[in-house]
Write a protein that holds these residues in place. Sequence first.
Motif, PDB file in Angstrom:
ATOM      1  N   THR A 105       0.826  -1.203   0.000  1.00 28.11           N
ATOM      2  CA  THR A 105       0.000   0.000   0.000  1.00 28.11           C
ATOM      3  C   THR A 105       0.861   1.254   0.000  1.00 28.11           C
ATOM      4  OG1 THR A 105      -1.723  -1.189   1.195  1.00 28.11           O
ATOM      5  CG2 THR A 105      -1.858   1.205   1.208  1.00 28.11           C
ATOM      6  N   VAL A 106       1.926   1.252   0.778  1.00 27.77           N
ATOM      7  CA  VAL A 106       2.839   2.399   0.805  1.00 27.77           C
ATOM      8  C   VAL A 106       3.498   2.579  -0.558  1.00 27.77           C
ATOM      9  CG1 VAL A 106       4.998   3.265   1.796  1.00 27.77           C
ATOM     10  CG2 VAL A 106       3.229   2.353   3.291  1.00 27.77           C
ATOM     11  N   GLU A 107       3.866   1.486  -1.204  1.00 28.31           N
ATOM     12  CA  GLU A 107       4.492   1.571  -2.526  1.00 28.31           C
ATOM     13  C   GLU A 107       3.515   2.139  -3.556  1.00 28.31           C
ATOM     14  OE1 GLU A 107       7.499   1.596  -5.135  1.00 28.31           O
ATOM     15  OE2 GLU A 107       7.674   1.071  -3.017  1.00 28.31           O
ATOM     16  N   VAL A 108       2.265   1.703  -3.502  1.00 28.38           N
ATOM     17  CA  VAL A 108       1.252   2.248  -4.407  1.00 28.38           C
ATOM     18  C   VAL A 108       1.084   3.743  -4.157  1.00 28.38           C
ATOM     19  CG1 VAL A 108      -1.221   2.219  -4.963  1.00 28.38           C
ATOM     20  CG2 VAL A 108       0.042   0.075  -4.766  1.00 28.38           C
ATOM     21  N   ARG A 109       1.028   4.133  -2.890  1.00 29.01           N
ATOM     22  CA  ARG A 109       0.904   5.550  -2.563  1.00 29.01           C
ATOM     23  C   ARG A 109       2.081   6.342  -3.115  1.00 29.01           C
ATOM     24  NH1 ARG A 109       2.834   7.806   2.842  1.00 29.01           N
ATOM     25  NH2 ARG A 109       4.648   7.054   1.746  1.00 29.01           N
ATOM     26  N   ASN A 110       3.293   5.828  -2.940  1.00 32.59           N
ATOM     27  CA  ASN A 110       4.480   6.526  -3.432  1.00 32.59           C
ATOM     28  C   ASN A 110       4.439   6.697  -4.942  1.00 32.59           C
ATOM     29  OD1 ASN A 110       5.417   6.649  -0.812  1.00 32.59           O
ATOM     30  ND2 ASN A 110       6.832   4.943  -1.038  1.00 32.59           N
ATOM     31  N   ARG A 111       3.995   5.659  -5.630  1.00 30.46           N
ATOM     32  CA  ARG A 111       3.928   5.756  -7.095  1.00 30.46           C
ATOM     33  C   ARG A 111       2.833   6.716  -7.542  1.00 30.46           C
ATOM     34  NH1 ARG A 111       5.977   0.325  -9.860  1.00 30.46           N
ATOM     35  NH2 ARG A 111       7.629  -0.122  -8.362  1.00 30.46           N
ATOM     36  N   MET A 112       1.730   6.750  -6.806  1.00 27.99           N
ATOM     37  CA  MET A 112       0.674   7.701  -7.149  1.00 27.99           C
ATOM     38  C   MET A 112       1.137   9.130  -6.922  1.00 27.99           C
ATOM     39  SD  MET A 112      -2.726   5.738  -5.761  1.00 27.99           S
ATOM     40  CE  MET A 112      -3.727   7.187  -5.935  1.00 27.99           C
ATOM     41  N   VAL A 113       1.855   9.376  -5.846  1.00 29.02           N
ATOM     42  CA  VAL A 113       2.381  10.716  -5.577  1.00 29.02           C
ATOM     43  C   VAL A 113       3.373  11.108  -6.668  1.00 29.02           C
ATOM     44  CG1 VAL A 113       3.829  12.049  -3.984  1.00 29.02           C
ATOM     45  CG2 VAL A 113       1.947  10.685  -3.102  1.00 29.02           C
ATOM     46  N   GLN A 114       4.231  10.169  -7.064  1.00 26.97           N
ATOM     47  CA  GLN A 114       5.205  10.447  -8.119  1.00 26.97           C
ATOM     48  C   GLN A 114       4.501  10.755  -9.440  1.00 26.97           C
ATOM     49  OE1 GLN A 114       8.549  10.778  -7.816  1.00 26.97           O
ATOM     50  NE2 GLN A 114       8.451  11.512  -9.915  1.00 26.97           N
ATOM     51  N   ALA A 115       3.462   9.995  -9.765  1.00 30.90           N
ATOM     52  CA  ALA A 115       2.707  10.249 -10.995  1.00 30.90           C
ATOM     53  C   ALA A 115       2.030  11.618 -10.938  1.00 30.90           C
ATOM     54  CB  ALA A 115       1.669   9.153 -11.213  1.00 30.90           C
ATOM     55  N   TYR A 116       1.470  11.971  -9.794  1.00 29.14           N
ATOM     56  CA  TYR A 116       0.847  13.283  -9.625  1.00 29.14           C
ATOM     57  C   TYR A 116       1.871  14.390  -9.824  1.00 29.14           C
ATOM     58  CZ  TYR A 116      -1.327  17.284  -7.366  1.00 29.14           C
ATOM     59  OH  TYR A 116      -1.808  18.533  -7.096  1.00 29.14           O
ATOM     60  N   GLN A 117       3.060  14.230  -9.234  1.00 24.82           N
ATOM     61  CA  GLN A 117       4.105  15.244  -9.379  1.00 24.82           C
ATOM     62  C   GLN A 117       4.562  15.343 -10.825  1.00 24.82           C
ATOM     63  OE1 GLN A 117       6.995  13.943  -6.497  1.00 24.82           O
ATOM     64  NE2 GLN A 117       6.002  15.060  -4.823  1.00 24.82           N
ATOM     65  N   ASP A 118       4.659  14.209 -11.525  1.00 24.12           N
ATOM     66  CA  ASP A 118       5.050  14.242 -12.930  1.00 24.12           C
ATOM     67  C   ASP A 118       4.011  14.989 -13.764  1.00 24.12           C
ATOM     68  OD1 ASP A 118       7.294  12.793 -12.298  1.00 24.12           O
ATOM     69  OD2 ASP A 118       6.484  10.863 -13.040  1.00 24.12           O
ATOM     70  N   VAL A 119       2.744  14.750 -13.497  1.00 23.09           N
ATOM     71  CA  VAL A 119       1.683  15.435 -14.243  1.00 23.09           C
ATOM     72  C   VAL A 119       1.706  16.928 -13.936  1.00 23.09           C
ATOM     73  CG1 VAL A 119      -0.825  15.680 -14.447  1.00 23.09           C
ATOM     74  CG2 VAL A 119       0.212  13.422 -14.502  1.00 23.09           C
ATOM     75  N   MET A 120       1.899  17.287 -12.672  1.00 26.10           N
ATOM     76  CA  MET A 120       1.908  18.699 -12.307  1.00 26.10           C
ATOM     77  C   MET A 120       3.113  19.444 -12.877  1.00 26.10           C
ATOM     78  SD  MET A 120      -0.901  19.120 -10.874  1.00 26.10           S
ATOM     79  CE  MET A 120      -0.737  20.799 -10.335  1.00 26.10           C
ATOM     80  N   ASN A 121       4.210  18.740 -13.118  1.00 28.13           N
ATOM     81  CA  ASN A 121       5.411  19.383 -13.653  1.00 28.13           C
ATOM     82  C   ASN A 121       5.445  19.409 -15.179  1.00 28.13           C
ATOM     83  OD1 ASN A 121       6.468  19.957 -11.116  1.00 28.13           O
ATOM     84  ND2 ASN A 121       7.509  17.980 -10.978  1.00 28.13           N
ATOM     85  N   MET A 122       4.419  18.880 -15.824  1.00 27.58           N
ATOM     86  CA  MET A 122       4.374  18.906 -17.293  1.00 27.58           C
ATOM     87  C   MET A 122       4.140  20.336 -17.766  1.00 27.58           C
ATOM     88  SD  MET A 122       2.128  15.683 -18.480  1.00 27.58           S
ATOM     89  CE  MET A 122       2.658  14.027 -18.256  1.00 27.58           C
ATOM     90  N   PRO A 123       4.864  20.731 -18.812  1.00 28.55           N
ATOM     91  CA  PRO A 123       4.628  22.073 -19.338  1.00 28.55           C
ATOM     92  C   PRO A 123       3.308  22.134 -20.095  1.00 28.55           C
ATOM     93  CG  PRO A 123       6.274  20.916 -20.658  1.00 28.55           C
ATOM     94  CD  PRO A 123       5.943  20.034 -19.492  1.00 28.55           C
ATOM     95  N   LEU A 124       2.686  23.281 -20.041  1.00 29.83           N
ATOM     96  CA  LEU A 124       1.404  23.448 -20.738  1.00 29.83           C
ATOM     97  C   LEU A 124       1.618  23.840 -22.137  1.00 29.83           C
ATOM     98  CD1 LEU A 124      -0.701  25.200 -18.021  1.00 29.83           C
ATOM     99  CD2 LEU A 124      -0.737  22.826 -18.709  1.00 29.83           C
TER     100      LEU A 124
END
Length: 124
Positions: A105-124
Amino acid sequence: MTDSISSVLSQIRAYQSQLGQASRTGDVARGDAIQGLRGLQEPDKAGATGAPSFTETLRNAINGVSEAQAKSGELQAAFERGDPGADLARVMVASQQAQVAFRATVEVRNRMVQAYQDVMNMPL
């Protein structure tokens, strides 16, 4: 989580038995013989596949981890009280199951946070 693992294992065993019966009778198993995949392959015919949403799946997984931890705690307390039904092997297995479920569960959470950060850092 244990229920979902048991469910997947029972489905795999059912599919293996279906394939085994088909090979014994000489029939060739078709690709759409597995009913669980039929709805996924033909979503327009099946309409809604009936699969749970991501939120429901995540909620069920977290509830499963919580139940595994609670069961582990209950078995540990019963072992400490000297309850004859709680032997050391069962306590250790329940503890390890709870630990593995929590780490997953912690690993899934970490990957979801990483995916969220990757999406937020994408240029528009």
